[in-house]
Scaffold this active site. Structure first.
Site, short mmCIF file in Angstrom:
data_model
loop_
_atom_site.label_atom_id
_atom_site.label_comp_id
_atom_site.label_asym_id
_atom_site.label_seq_id
_atom_site.Cartn_x
_atom_site.Cartn_y
_atom_site.Cartn_z
N CYS A 56 0.82 -1.22 0.00
CA CYS A 56 0.00 0.00 0.00
C CYS A 56 0.84 1.26 0.00
O CYS A 56 2.05 1.24 0.23
CB CYS A 56 -0.94 0.01 1.20
SG CYS A 56 -0.10 0.33 2.76
N GLY A 57 0.20 2.37 -0.21
CA GLY A 57 0.87 3.66 -0.19
C GLY A 57 -0.15 4.77 -0.10
O GLY A 57 -1.34 4.55 -0.25
#
Length: 285
Positions: A118-119
Site C-alpha cells: 500500500c501507499g
C-alpha cells in the site's frame, strides 16, 4: 513464535522432470493494532517483532516520538482462535500511551487498513508529513551526514547477506539501518517492505534511539511515498533503494530534505534528492 516460515508440499517441474517436494514459504498473517483498546489499523505481516511494528507504525503516524510516550504493548488475551481450542492467535496487539500523550483521531472506521504494497498519495499527504514530523531533517550545507558513493554501492550486498529468512524462502522484503560508514546497525524482514521499516523504527523508539539522524535506511525493492514518509518521520536523512522511487516519494524528499537514492545496483545509482549528503564533487541539492 516459530511462525516466520511454513512448509508446503509442491510439485516441481525442472527440464520436463516432475517431482514432489516440500517447500519453505514465508508466513503471512493479519495483525490488528489497537490503541487504548480501540481498533486502529490492520496490516498483513510476517509474524515477529510485532510490538516494534506497532510502535514504528505510530511513529510514522506522528503519534509517538520518544520511548517515554509509550507505556506498554501487549498481545490481547481475548484474541483467540476457536478452531485451535481457544489458543491466543498473537495477531492482535494493544498499545497504551503514557498519560498526556494525545490519542489520534484515526480508527478502523476511517479505513486505516494497510497491505504489503500500500501507499498514500496527494498533496495533502506531503503537507501532513512536512508539518507533523518532530525531527526536521538538516538541509544545510554543513549537514553532519556525508556518505561516500562507494559505501552506498556496498549496501545492497550487505543487506542481502544479512537476510536470513529470504535465503530460505525468497519471499521477503528487508529494511536495514547502516551508519554513514556502512556499518550494519539493524535489519528486519517482512512480506511488506513498509512493515520491515516500521519494525526498524519501532525498535529504535523502544531503545530510545530516535531520531535516527545519523543513519542510512536501505530497503529492498522500490522506494514508495510511504517509505519516504516513514524515514522522514523517524528523522532518517538518507533512504536508498535497489529499485525505482515513485514520483511522490521524490516530491516528499525534495520538500523535506531527505536524500533519496534509487536503482542502487553495483557502482550505479540515481540520486533523486538531497545530493548534498553525498561526498562527491559536483553533488548539490
Amino acid at each position: 513464535m516459530g511462525r516466520v516460515t511454513e512448509r508446503r508440499r509442491v510439485i516441481r517441474i525442472r527440464d520436463g522432470v516432475v517431482s514432489t517436494r516440500p517447500d519453505t514459504l514465508v508466513a503471512e498473517e493479519p495483525l490488528e493494532i489497537r490503541l487504548g483498546g480501540k481498533p486502529l489499523a490492520i496490516t498483513m505481516r510476517t509474524p515477529g517483532d510485532d510490538f516494534a511494528l506497532a510502535a514504528g507504525f505510530l511513529v510514522s503516524e506522528g503519534v509517538l516520538a520518544r520511548a517515554d510516550e509509550l507505556t506498554h504493548i501487549v498481545y490481547c488475551a481475548g484474541a483467540t482462535d476457536s478452531e485451535a481450542g481457544g489458543a491466543n492467535t498473537y495477531n492482535v496487539v494493544d498499545v497504551r500511551l503514557a498519560d498526556g500523550v494525545p490519542v489520534p483521531d484515526i480508527t478502523l472506521e476511517r479505513n486505516v487498513y494497510t497491505t504489503s504494497s500500500c501507499g498514500l498519495c496527494g498533496k495533502a499527504s506531503l503537507d501532513a508529513v512536512r508539518t507533523r514530523t518532530r525531527w526536521p531533517l538538516d538541509t544545510g550545507p554543513d549537514t553532519p551526514v556525508r556518505i561516500e558513493p562507494a559505501t552506498l554501492a556496498a549496501l545492497p550486498d550487505r543487506l542481502r547477506a544479512a537476510q536470513r529468512v529470504f535465503e530460505r524462502t525468497g519471499g521477503l522484503h528487508a529494511a536495514a539501518l547502516f551508519t554513514a560508514d556502512g556499518e550494519l546497525l539493524d535489519i528486519r524482514e517482512d512480506v511488506g517492505r513498509h512493515n520491515a521499516v516500521d519494525k526498524i523504527i519501532g525498535r529504535a523508539l523502544q531503545e530510545g534511539r530516535l531520531p535516527l539522524s545519523s543513519a542510512v535506511l536501505m530497503v529492498s525493492g522500490r522506494a514508495s511515498f510511504e517509505l519516504a514518509q516513514k524515514a522522514v518521520m523517524a528523522g532518517i536523512p538518507v533512504l536508498a533503494a535497489v529499485s525505482a522511487p515513485s514520483s511522490l516519494a521524490v516530491d516528499l524528499a525534495a520538500e523535506t530534505g531527505l536524500t533519496l537514492i534509487g536503482f542502487l545496483r553495483g557502482s550505479s545509482m540515481n540520486v533523486y534528492a538531497g545530493a548534498h549528503r553525498l561526498a562527491v564533487d559536483g553533488a548539490a541539492g
